[in-house]
Scaffold this active site. Structure first.
Site, PDB file in Angstrom:
ATOM      1  N   GLU A  51       0.847  -1.263   0.122  1.00  0.00           N
ATOM      2  CA  GLU A  51       0.125   0.070   0.036  1.00  0.00           C
ATOM      3  C   GLU A  51       0.847   1.185   0.044  1.00  0.00           C
ATOM      4  O   GLU A  51       1.671   1.690   0.940  1.00  0.00           O
ATOM      5  CB  GLU A  51      -1.054   0.024   1.431  1.00  0.00           C
ATOM      6  CG  GLU A  51      -1.824  -1.154   1.287  1.00  0.00           C
ATOM      7  CD  GLU A  51      -2.915  -1.192   2.115  1.00  0.00           C
ATOM      8  OE1 GLU A  51      -3.981  -1.182   1.625  1.00  0.00           O
ATOM      9  OE2 GLU A  51      -2.781  -1.256   3.441  1.00  0.00           O
ATOM     10  N   CYS A  64      -2.175   8.978   2.516  1.00  0.00           N
ATOM     11  CA  CYS A  64      -1.887   8.603   1.435  1.00  0.00           C
ATOM     12  C   CYS A  64      -3.035   8.658   0.332  1.00  0.00           C
ATOM     13  O   CYS A  64      -2.571   9.325  -0.784  1.00  0.00           O
ATOM     14  CB  CYS A  64      -1.700   7.153   1.458  1.00  0.00           C
ATOM     15  SG  CYS A  64      -3.216   6.237   2.165  1.00  0.00           S
TER      16      CYS A  64
HETATM   17  P1  NAD Z   1       8.626   4.835   4.245  1.00  0.00           P
HETATM   18  O1  NAD Z   1       8.644   4.063   3.217  1.00  0.00           O
HETATM   19  O2  NAD Z   1       9.846   5.602   4.461  1.00  0.00           O
HETATM   20  O3  NAD Z   1       8.530   3.883   5.372  1.00  0.00           O
HETATM   21  C1  NAD Z   1       7.646   3.218   5.686  1.00  0.00           C
HETATM   22  C2  NAD Z   1       8.069   1.897   6.737  1.00  0.00           C
HETATM   23  O4  NAD Z   1       8.888   1.107   5.950  1.00  0.00           O
HETATM   24  C3  NAD Z   1       8.617   2.736   7.740  1.00  0.00           C
HETATM   25  O5  NAD Z   1       8.283   1.588   9.060  1.00  0.00           O
HETATM   26  C4  NAD Z   1      10.058   2.488   7.750  1.00  0.00           C
HETATM   27  O6  NAD Z   1      10.906   2.224   8.928  1.00  0.00           O
HETATM   28  C5  NAD Z   1      10.136   1.035   6.695  1.00  0.00           C
HETATM   29  N1  NAD Z   1      11.276   0.934   5.944  1.00  0.00           N
HETATM   30  C6  NAD Z   1      12.335   1.734   5.503  1.00  0.00           C
HETATM   31  N2  NAD Z   1      13.182   1.016   4.835  1.00  0.00           N
HETATM   32  C7  NAD Z   1      12.775  -0.206   4.608  1.00  0.00           C
HETATM   33  C8  NAD Z   1      13.283  -1.212   3.882  1.00  0.00           C
HETATM   34  N3  NAD Z   1      14.392  -1.087   3.115  1.00  0.00           N
HETATM   35  N4  NAD Z   1      12.694  -2.272   4.034  1.00  0.00           N
HETATM   36  C9  NAD Z   1      11.274  -2.603   4.521  1.00  0.00           C
HETATM   37  N5  NAD Z   1      10.913  -1.633   5.282  1.00  0.00           N
HETATM   38  C10 NAD Z   1      11.697  -0.529   5.482  1.00  0.00           C
HETATM   39  O7  NAD Z   1       7.107   5.720   4.078  1.00  0.00           O
HETATM   40  P2  NAD Z   1       6.880   6.793   5.437  1.00  0.00           P
HETATM   41  O8  NAD Z   1       7.596   7.982   4.954  1.00  0.00           O
HETATM   42  O9  NAD Z   1       6.899   6.246   6.591  1.00  0.00           O
HETATM   43  O10 NAD Z   1       5.393   6.822   4.867  1.00  0.00           O
HETATM   44  C11 NAD Z   1       4.780   8.043   3.924  1.00  0.00           C
HETATM   45  C12 NAD Z   1       4.621   7.346   2.436  1.00  0.00           C
HETATM   46  O11 NAD Z   1       3.715   6.071   2.841  1.00  0.00           O
HETATM   47  C13 NAD Z   1       3.861   8.020   1.576  1.00  0.00           C
HETATM   48  O12 NAD Z   1       4.415   7.880   0.424  1.00  0.00           O
HETATM   49  C14 NAD Z   1       2.384   7.638   1.724  1.00  0.00           C
HETATM   50  O13 NAD Z   1       1.603   8.091   0.753  1.00  0.00           O
HETATM   51  C15 NAD Z   1       2.483   6.216   2.021  1.00  0.00           C
HETATM   52  N6  NAD Z   1       1.307   5.569   2.742  1.00  0.00           N
HETATM   53  C16 NAD Z   1       0.532   4.989   1.816  1.00  0.00           C
HETATM   54  C17 NAD Z   1      -0.728   4.466   2.469  1.00  0.00           C
HETATM   55  C18 NAD Z   1      -1.541   3.224   1.683  1.00  0.00           C
HETATM   56  O14 NAD Z   1      -2.332   2.687   2.216  1.00  0.00           O
HETATM   57  N7  NAD Z   1      -1.316   3.261   0.347  1.00  0.00           N
HETATM   58  C19 NAD Z   1      -0.890   4.632   3.654  1.00  0.00           C
HETATM   59  C20 NAD Z   1      -0.340   5.634   4.556  1.00  0.00           C
HETATM   60  C21 NAD Z   1       0.824   5.973   3.760  1.00  0.00           C
END
Ligand code: NAD
Length: 468
Positions: free
Chosen positions: A241, A275
């Site tokens: 997501e 999001c």
């Molecule tokens: P991010 O991708 O930076 O981090 C998300 C999670 O992934 C965190 O827990 C982070 O620690 C972890 N992570 C980081 N590197 C990783 C790796 N290499 N492997 C696995 N996990 C890893 O995202 P963010 O900044 O926390 O969130 C914002 C983004 O999330 C925005 O783009 C937003 O649109 C999206 N989002 C999407 C939805 C949806 O349902 N589609 C909902 C909420 C947020």
């Protein structure tokens, strides 16, 4: 909040190292969280694996536990909401809604059942489709709505008979760790584990770990691609997501005076960190000035401040990198000739506050229109023809949500059906619910958590075929 512990195998587990969590309204440390070691992650995976046989065998026990978990969250709602405001920044009223939503996701999951489906029943054969749990699920959450997003994963994953290791974002681990503590007495040891780490490395370890059979990830597109690559190593299933750059299209008959407030909150709730927020608004050229003025007056009148302050509707951005990202996009738009009809800059006080910003005069090709801002700045873009607006809305790798606004909902629905996105709303935006599937198109991901479709993502199909 420095004594919060991870939940592994039903036990409180502290790490040898802690990391700081910052209150985005003050820039001050508001708590500390354990930095999970790789041995502790192994321990969590082993605990989840060991809990799987018994947990997957008793559907009624799962339903009862999920119901009790929902009640436990409700009982601690105010404490969780305040913790959420401190680490995430959102206004207390919104945090309360999020906690209520998290409890509701578990209550909904308690009623989910894996029903067998008869595919053929005739003189030749009986063929029945069963859905089996996968095993251990690695669940990874972002920082914008940590509790509801996590429970939207955990509820259906557990209801299907899987066990879970959940990791919140390093920016917002506290409320999720606390939730793990509260649910220790509710779930059998190992069924639900919570670990936290100071950066993305722990998430990467989870996706590479040999134990989980699925990674359920919510976050950015860039990280989502890394997750998909990493999970490919041993063909784990992946649900992604990811980010969005949702377009909203106002038709010529949409009245800005009447709709500006609704459109504004479609874009600016949770300080734009949703999001499926509206991230670009297309309006007919002849109504351009009216739309910009109407939105600018809502933006200017909206109280911004610390989430625990009475009357505040928009809090700070959650973290410094995000505040910097939004500032760069706004500065870039203004540098390319756009203007801020409202806001346009950081608010001069401690914390990551940015004034609600309406950008006029930015067109497609400008970063704030083309990329996901995930913050309180909305570009309003004029269009000459509806075909042009639809083409612009779809000319993107993003495909999460979109909306069409009109006095004629049937016509709006026809237009909405032409948007290339997983959910297209009419006269509203970003309404999500446990019973409605929520899945992106294109780079916004695949495999959601909600509705029956999302529930089935956490299962493998097995056909029992009896020859007659
Ligand atoms: P991010 O991708 O930076 O981090 C998300 C999670 O992934 C965190 O827990 C982070 O620690 C972890 N992570 C980081 N590197 C990783 C790796 N290499 N492997 C696995 N996990 C890893 O995202 P963010 O900044 O926390 O969130 C914002 C983004 O999330 C925005 O783009 C937003 O649109 C999206 N989002 C999407 C939805 C949806 O349902 N589609 C909902 C909420 C947020």
């Amino acid at each position: 909040m420095s004594d919060l512990t991870m939940t592994i195998g039903g036990e409180a587990v502290q790490a040898s190292a802690l990391f700081d969590v910052f209150d985005p309204a003050t820039d001050e440390v508001c708590g500390q969280a354990p930095d999970c070691s790789s041995e502790q992650l192994d321990q969590a995976m082993r605990a989840a694996q060991a809990a799987f046989p018994a947990w997957s065998a008793d559907e009624q026990a799962r339903a009862d536990a999920l119901r009790r978990a929902s009640e436990a969250i409700q009982d601690a709602a105010e404490e969780l909401a305040v913790t959420l405001v401190r680490e995430q920044g959102k206004p207390l009223a919104d945090a309360r809604l999020e906690v209520g939503g998290a409890a509701a996701r578990l209550r909904f999951a308690a009623d989910l059942r894996l029903e067998p489906e008869v595919l053929q029943d005739d003189e030749q054969a009986l063929a029945v489709l069963h859905r089996r749990p996968l095993g251990v699920i690695a669940a990874i959450s972002p920082w914008n709505a940590p509790l509801i997003i996590s429970m939207a994963k955990v509820g259906p994953a557990l209801a299907a008979g899987n066990t879970v290791v959940l990791k919140p974002s390093p920016f917002t681990p506290l409320s999720t760790l606390r939730l793990g503590e509260l649910l220790r007495e509710v779930f059998p040891p190992g069924a639900f584990n919570v670990v936290s780490g100071k950066d993305g490395a722990l998430g990467a370890q989870m996706t590479q770990h040999p134990t989980p059979r699925m990674v359920d990830f919510t976050g950015s597109i860039n990280t989502g691609k890394l997750v998909a690559q990493s999970a490919a190593g041993d063909l784990k299933r992946v649900a992604l997501e990811l980010g969005g750059n949702d377009p909203a299209i106002a038709l010529a008959d949409a009245n800005p005076g009447e709709l500006a407030d609704r459109v504004f909150w479609g874009a600016f709730a949770n300080c734009g960190q949703v999001c499926v927020a509206i991230k670009r608004l297309y309006v007919p050229r002849e109504r351009y000035g009216d739309w910009v003025d109407a939105l600018a007056s809502v933006a200017t009148a909206t109280p911004v401040g610390p989430g625990l302050e009475e009357g505040v509707r928009i809090g700070p951005l959650n973290n410094r990198p995000q505040a910097q990202h939004v500032k760069q996009l706004v500065d870039d738009a203004i540098g390319h000739g756009a203007t801020a009809a409202a806001g346009g800059a950081r608010i001069d006080r401690p914390g990551n506050f940015f004034a609600p910003t309406i950008i006029a005069g930015a067109s497609d090709g400008t970063a704030i229109v083309d990329d996901e801002q995930f913050g309180p700045a909305l570009p309003v873009v004029p269009y000459e023809s509806l075909d042009e607006a639809l083409a612009a809305a779809n000319a993107t790798h993003y495909g999460l949500g979109g909306s069409v606004w009109s006095a004629d909902p049937e016509r709006a629905a026809q237009v909405a059906g032409q948007l290339e996105c997983g959910t297209a709303w009419i006269n509203t935006h970003k309404v999500l619910a446990a019973h409605i599937p929520f899945v992106g198109m294109k780079w916004s991901g695949y495999g959601g958590n909600s509705g029956t479709e999302g529930f089935h993502e956490f299962t493998a199909s097995q056909v029992l075929y009896t020859q007659r």
